[in-house]
Design an enzyme around this catalytic site. Sequence first.
Site, short mmCIF file in Angstrom:
data_model
loop_
_atom_site.label_atom_id
_atom_site.label_comp_id
_atom_site.label_asym_id
_atom_site.label_seq_id
_atom_site.Cartn_x
_atom_site.Cartn_y
_atom_site.Cartn_z
N ARG A 117 0.86 -1.19 0.00
CA ARG A 117 0.00 0.00 0.00
C ARG A 117 0.89 1.24 0.00
O ARG A 117 2.09 1.15 0.30
CB ARG A 117 -0.93 0.02 1.21
CG ARG A 117 -0.20 0.10 2.54
CD ARG A 117 -1.17 0.30 3.70
NE ARG A 117 -0.49 0.10 4.97
CZ ARG A 117 -1.07 0.18 6.15
NH1 ARG A 117 -2.36 0.45 6.24
NH2 ARG A 117 -0.41 0.00 7.26
N ASN A 155 -4.78 7.72 4.00
CA ASN A 155 -4.43 7.11 5.27
C ASN A 155 -2.99 7.43 5.61
O ASN A 155 -2.09 7.12 4.83
CB ASN A 155 -4.59 5.58 5.21
CG ASN A 155 -4.50 4.95 6.58
OD1 ASN A 155 -5.34 5.20 7.45
ND2 ASN A 155 -3.48 4.14 6.80
N GLU A 156 -2.80 8.05 6.75
CA GLU A 156 -1.44 8.31 7.26
C GLU A 156 -0.50 8.81 6.16
O GLU A 156 0.52 8.18 5.84
CB GLU A 156 -0.87 7.06 7.93
CG GLU A 156 -1.62 6.71 9.19
CD GLU A 156 -1.02 5.53 9.95
OE1 GLU A 156 -0.29 4.74 9.34
OE2 GLU A 156 -1.31 5.40 11.15
N GLU A 315 -6.88 6.02 15.65
CA GLU A 315 -6.38 4.64 15.73
C GLU A 315 -5.46 4.49 16.93
O GLU A 315 -4.60 5.32 17.16
CB GLU A 315 -5.52 4.27 14.52
CG GLU A 315 -6.23 4.06 13.22
CD GLU A 315 -5.24 3.66 12.12
OE1 GLU A 315 -4.23 3.01 12.42
OE2 GLU A 315 -5.49 4.04 10.97
N LYS A 364 -2.57 -9.86 10.01
CA LYS A 364 -3.43 -10.85 10.68
C LYS A 364 -3.03 -11.11 12.13
O LYS A 364 -3.80 -11.66 12.89
CB LYS A 364 -3.47 -12.14 9.88
CG LYS A 364 -2.14 -12.76 9.56
CD LYS A 364 -2.33 -13.94 8.63
CE LYS A 364 -1.02 -14.42 8.03
NZ LYS A 364 -0.40 -13.42 7.14
C1 GLA Z 1 -1.58 2.27 10.88
C2 GLA Z 1 -2.52 2.16 9.70
C3 GLA Z 1 -3.49 1.05 9.84
C4 GLA Z 1 -2.82 -0.20 10.36
C5 GLA Z 1 -2.18 0.13 11.69
C6 GLA Z 1 -1.54 -1.07 12.34
O1 GLA Z 1 -2.01 3.09 11.84
O2 GLA Z 1 -3.24 3.34 9.50
O3 GLA Z 1 -4.04 0.79 8.56
O4 GLA Z 1 -1.85 -0.62 9.47
O5 GLA Z 1 -1.18 1.08 11.48
O6 GLA Z 1 -0.95 -0.76 13.57
#
Ligand code: GLA
Length: 674
Positions: A117, A155-156, A315, A364
């Site tokens: 990703r 995302n991030e 998160e 996982k």
């Molecule tokens: C990040 C990502 C998530 C996941 C977490 C796992 O924060 O945004 O998609 O990969 O890490 O800790």
Amino acid sequence: MDHPRYPRPVGLGPLAYGGDYNPEQWPEEVWAEDVRLMREAGVTMVSVGIFSWALLEPERGVHEFGWLDRLLDLLHANGIRADLGTPTVVPPAWFYRDHPEALPVTREGHRHAFGSRGAICHSSPAYQAAASAITEQLGRRYGSHPAVALWHVHNEYGVPVSDCYCEESAAHFRRWLGERYGTLKELNCAWGTAFWGQTYTRWDDIQPPRLTPSAGNPAQQLDFARFTNDAILANFKRERDLLHRLAPGIPVTTNFMTALSQCQSIDYWAWGREVDLVSNDHYLVAEDHRTQINLAMAADLTRSVAGGRPWLLLEHSTGAVNWQPRNLAKRPGELARNSLAHVARGSEGAMFFQWRASRYGAEKFHSAMLPHAGTDSRIWREVVALGRDLGALAEIRDSVVRPDAAMLWDWESWWAQRLDWRPSIDLDARERADAWYAATWDAHLTVDFAHPEAELSRYPLVVAPALYLMTEAASRNLRQYVAAGGTLVVSCFSGIVDEHDTVHPGPHPGALRELLGLVVEEFAPLRAGERVALEAADGGPALHADVWTEFLLPEGAETLYRYADGPAAGRPAVTRHAVGGGQVYYVSARLDGEGLSRILQLAAAAADLTLPRLPHDVEVVERVGEHGRYLFAINHGEQDADVPLAAPGTELLTCAEVFDTLTVPAGATRVVRH
Ligand code: GLA
């Protein structure tokens, strides 16, 4: 600011509780069970669709929204809101089939491949067009869906790859430089290209800082870091603006990682101004013994990036992550302590990665709200209990954290200090920020972070743990702050260079010499493992340092500690200088934790800041709101602890009336409304 600001996540109701929900990994019959269990746990919101581009658009222009329609309807029917992702962090395989050039290229010239990703060149016009197209589809289709409470763009940003060194990025970098400098003469001057014969006579000759045989030009690297941040931010803004137009009234966020030490490529001061709601992801460094300190720092930094306004923890984890070398499980009760510590420091809820543990894929072995062990598990029971606790705290929404002091932090300075060929590889800006932050945590002070050019007058005490790069504006700001009565603590190797990594004129530290009342005649780094002692001028206990010392020449500053040994033996080590109504302390060595605490005590006393007398492992933070003051007390220790109360009140998690003392059981959290 060219977009409306939303003071809070509209329509979230109580404190947000939930996690990333990836139902696309499961047969649809599982969804009903998911939603039933979400209700059992008190989940209010889930983040959906973040990685779903390939499912929503299986071939260019072919859309399959049916599953997401059904999912959002199901959530809505069950009273659960959606934080709806734009899936632009994972372009599908078909996109790269047509546009392999959108895969980012490393500094060494290697192109990343599809199959993970975040493989994105942020300067790619093809990527930008495709990302806008899918965002537009989502905005049109779901902009007025009643389940959607928040947009989660991308995302991030910044990980796993931020910078790209391809030809497209090179051309983009040159355009960015053209806007910044106007002429090559200006650029040559700013980059100091007279050094090592790097003078440019044509714009086309300028490259991103690709692999070079020896140390690259530092100003070029620093500008490339700024450019990368700007290029990524432009992509966020493009999606945000589309969503504002198509879905007015729904706030837009993107999940930051403010305190992650690996994520150096994003200047969150700039980003905090562009999102409607600041949100953050935080993961413990599991092997740390006092993980609560980095967590608190992340939360304080996030709140500060949000300008003190509400923010949201989007998160964290219920237990172990799966990407650290040794992924320790959380101890009983840690999940609640972690979540409530973020809430204490201003988060309007606690969200996790992820709702249901994945059976396949790279994550996982990552914990989840609903673990592989199912509902007959400690994690599930703690998840349900936390949902209840957050429900009981609903009234704290919109209250704000009351800080005691501020700490200065600047991503640009961090970028500059980590470049090649510094006086010592052991002196690390982030390490100093962590160490000074830990000293404030141990002193039970709540700190805001602030940019060095920000208004500081509301803080009685300001600590600058690592400001190697300092602009003229920052230098002026600090002088004004102290002159007007503030107390400032400056740590070593600060105020050395300007925004181009050019040494300020005259002896070090050019940007701070006058304010500190001293000159740093020479840096005196130590050998690996070498330690020195600092003796107190007043005969008090000695302090200890390693890594870094300096040869100081006072020019008005008073000496509080002298080096007892090491290369600077006999010379001043810690000084104080009175300026106008205030004073500034300078610490020229890398002090250990005890030393930092001592200096902090001195400075706090000078600032008339009373350090609270509280049990060592108890974290106490106050939020102040319309309905009252909320005192959070989190006991990280193994013994029950007593916290003195200034006034009687009600403990919101146990509904008990409390008077002059609050007993916080070992490992527990209590929240008192006064
Ligand atoms: C990040 C990502 C998530 C996941 C977490 C796992 O924060 O945004 O998609 O990969 O890490 O800790």
